[in-house]
Design a protein around this motif. Structure first.
Motif, PDB file in Angstrom:
ATOM      1  N   ASN A   1       0.826  -1.212   0.000  1.00 65.08           N
ATOM      2  CA  ASN A   1       0.000   0.000   0.000  1.00 65.08           C
ATOM      3  C   ASN A   1       0.848   1.243   0.000  1.00 65.08           C
ATOM      4  O   ASN A   1       2.019   1.211   0.410  1.00 65.08           O
TER       5      ASN A   1
ATOM      6  N   ASP B   1       0.930   4.454   2.180  1.00 63.87           N
ATOM      7  CA  ASP B   1       0.389   4.920   3.465  1.00 63.87           C
ATOM      8  C   ASP B   1       0.407   6.453   3.505  1.00 63.87           C
ATOM      9  O   ASP B   1       1.450   7.073   3.255  1.00 63.87           O
TER      10      ASP B   1
ATOM     11  N   GLY C   1       3.872   1.202   2.311  1.00 62.73           N
ATOM     12  CA  GLY C   1       3.355   0.391   3.415  1.00 62.73           C
ATOM     13  C   GLY C   1       2.851  -0.949   2.918  1.00 62.73           C
ATOM     14  O   GLY C   1       3.209  -1.393   1.818  1.00 62.73           O
ATOM     15  N   GLY C   2       2.005  -1.562   3.720  1.00 70.87           N
ATOM     16  CA  GLY C   2       1.521  -2.914   3.423  1.00 70.87           C
ATOM     17  C   GLY C   2       2.376  -3.877   4.226  1.00 70.87           C
ATOM     18  O   GLY C   2       3.593  -3.927   4.076  1.00 70.87           O
ATOM     19  N   SER C   3       1.693  -4.663   5.048  1.00 72.20           N
ATOM     20  CA  SER C   3       2.392  -5.521   6.004  1.00 72.20           C
ATOM     21  C   SER C   3       3.465  -6.417   5.366  1.00 72.20           C
ATOM     22  O   SER C   3       4.598  -6.496   5.854  1.00 72.20           O
TER      23      SER C   3
ATOM     24  N   ASN D   1       6.342  -4.317   4.020  1.00 68.18           N
ATOM     25  CA  ASN D   1       7.141  -3.798   5.146  1.00 68.18           C
ATOM     26  C   ASN D   1       8.065  -4.889   5.696  1.00 68.18           C
ATOM     27  O   ASN D   1       9.228  -4.642   6.022  1.00 68.18           O
TER      28      ASN D   1
ATOM     29  N   VAL E   1      -3.679   3.356   2.233  1.00 72.20           N
ATOM     30  CA  VAL E   1      -4.115   3.311   3.635  1.00 72.20           C
ATOM     31  C   VAL E   1      -3.905   4.688   4.263  1.00 72.20           C
ATOM     32  O   VAL E   1      -2.829   5.284   4.140  1.00 72.20           O
TER      33      VAL E   1
ATOM     34  N   MET F   1      -6.069   2.922  11.327  1.00 69.40           N
ATOM     35  CA  MET F   1      -5.868   2.865   9.875  1.00 69.40           C
ATOM     36  C   MET F   1      -7.186   2.660   9.139  1.00 69.40           C
ATOM     37  O   MET F   1      -8.059   1.923   9.595  1.00 69.40           O
TER      38      MET F   1
ATOM     39  N   ARG G   1      -8.251  -1.441  -0.129  1.00 70.01           N
ATOM     40  CA  ARG G   1      -7.397  -2.565  -0.558  1.00 70.01           C
ATOM     41  C   ARG G   1      -7.073  -2.547  -2.055  1.00 70.01           C
ATOM     42  O   ARG G   1      -6.024  -3.025  -2.477  1.00 70.01           O
TER      43      ARG G   1
ATOM     44  N   THR H   1       3.298   2.546  13.411  1.00 72.75           N
ATOM     45  CA  THR H   1       2.882   1.832  12.189  1.00 72.75           C
ATOM     46  C   THR H   1       3.988   0.897  11.700  1.00 72.75           C
ATOM     47  O   THR H   1       5.130   1.328  11.538  1.00 72.75           O
ATOM     48  N   GLY H   2       3.645  -0.352  11.471  1.00 72.97           N
ATOM     49  CA  GLY H   2       4.616  -1.307  10.937  1.00 72.97           C
ATOM     50  C   GLY H   2       5.506  -1.937  11.999  1.00 72.97           C
ATOM     51  O   GLY H   2       6.350  -2.777  11.663  1.00 72.97           O
TER      52      GLY H   2
ATOM     53  N   ASP I   1       5.318  -5.639  11.853  1.00 70.70           N
ATOM     54  CA  ASP I   1       5.992  -6.211  10.676  1.00 70.70           C
ATOM     55  C   ASP I   1       7.503  -6.287  10.923  1.00 70.70           C
ATOM     56  O   ASP I   1       8.155  -7.274  10.553  1.00 70.70           O
TER      57      ASP I   1
ATOM     58  N   ALA J   1       6.209   3.226   8.082  1.00 70.08           N
ATOM     59  CA  ALA J   1       6.254   1.771   8.315  1.00 70.08           C
ATOM     60  C   ALA J   1       7.515   1.129   7.754  1.00 70.08           C
ATOM     61  O   ALA J   1       7.788  -0.033   8.014  1.00 70.08           O
TER      62      ALA J   1
END
Ligand code: RIB
Length: 307
Positions: A10, A12, A37-39, A42, A94, A106, A110, A245-246, A249, A285
């Motif tokens: 993502n 962020d 971002g995005g788990s 990250n 996000v 958050m 998606r 954030t993150g 992860d 993140a």
């Protein structure tokens, strides 16, 4: 050490506020920034920075945001050759609303992430690595990644977030069968098991699922890990957070790095807590530490880690 991370990517968009607005009200943000971002992405960046070879597998739109994100991952040294470009779908975005204490809320759009299909997790991608990390709540993707990895003798870790945890133990049992390390935060541990006490929740997960180890992160309460032969709790390092954030992860990346290096459970927890502690003092993140920074923090607290 070659690691494939599968799941979300993502852009962020961060705003930091003293209070949340009520309906029809506007509040002033004290800070604003934009970062990748995005788990799963990250995680890939974080484990790369620790020294592993990292690949990311996910989906982006064919848009400017997607291009920027892929360029950012490549710049960080993450292989993006397995990423699916989805025509007509916007890349995931996000909005991260940060509190002054660094806490986060958050709102996720998606977008293209939802176009990742189980078949996009290719046997070639899995075969090219030693370890597969799944950071997605989509059961069909988890199932595909875990079964391919197991069939090819690769180890696995899973950070399914609240979307996976909300399904409950019975619904996820088959998909997660054989996962080596499963990560949960306190809220997810409760959602998955109905139990508030983290060790009890971890024990229930171990009884209910065929996973090698359950790791529960507890923010400034530290983290605990439970294996069949026992458990360990390690307190968090005290820091002043600016952006959490993150952090999960980064914690998972450092834990998996230690696990793949065959470090003992306490050392893995120490490394992961140290990496997460450094991350929360930084914005975004993707601001995870290098191995040298992690070992530096541990050294200042009297922990010498030998590889
Ligand atoms: O785990 C943190 C990530 O969750 C953020 O980067 C955001 O993109 C959301 O997916």
């Amino acid at each position: 050490m070659r690691v494939l991370s599968i799941g979300n990517l993502n852009m962020d968009i961060y705003v930091k506020v003293r209070e949340l607005p009520r309906p029809d009200e506007a509040v002033e943000a004290t800070e604003h920034y934009i970062d990748g971002g995005g788990s799963a992405a990250n995680f890939a960046v974080a484990i790369r920075r620790l020294g592993a070879e990292a690949s990311f597998l996910g989906a982006v739109g064919e848009d400017e945001v997607g291009e920027r994100l892929l360029a950012g991952l490549e710049e960080a040294g993450v292989h993006v050759g397995w990423v699916k470009a989805v025509p007509g779908a916007p890349t995931g975005v996000v909005v991260v609303v940060l509190g002054i204490d660094g806490s986060k809320r958050m709102i996720a759009y998606r977008g293209a992430n939802l176009d990742l299909a189980p078949d996009d997790v290719s046997p070639e991608a899995v075969e090219s690595v030693d370890h597969v990390h799944l950071a997605t709540g989509r059961l069909e993707i988890v199932e595909r990644g875990v079964s391919l990895a197991r069939a090819m003798g690769r180890s696995t870790s899973l950070d399914g977030g609240s979307a996976l945890a909300r399904r409950g133990l019975d619904e996820i049992r088959e998909a997660v069968d054989g996962v080596d390390v499963m990560f949960l935060n306190l809220v997810e541990a409760h959602a998955l098991t109905g139990l508030h006490e983290p060790l009890e929740a971890a024990r229930k997960v171990m009884r209910g699922l065929n996973v090698g180890e359950v790791v529960v992160t507890m923010g400034d309460g530290g983290a605990l890990a439970l294996e069949r032969r026992g458990h360990m709790h390690v307190p968090a390092f005290k820091v002043e957070p600016v952006d959490t954030t993150g952090a999960g992860d980064v914690f998972a990346a450092a834990y998996v790095y230690g696990w793949l290096k065959n470090l003992e459970q306490r050392t893995r927890l120490l490394m992961a807590n140290a990496a997460a502690a450094i991350k929360v003092t930084r914005r975004g993140a993707r601001s995870s530490p290098t191995l040298g920074e992690v070992l530096g923090l541990l050294g200042r607290h009297g922990h010498e880690i030998k590889f």
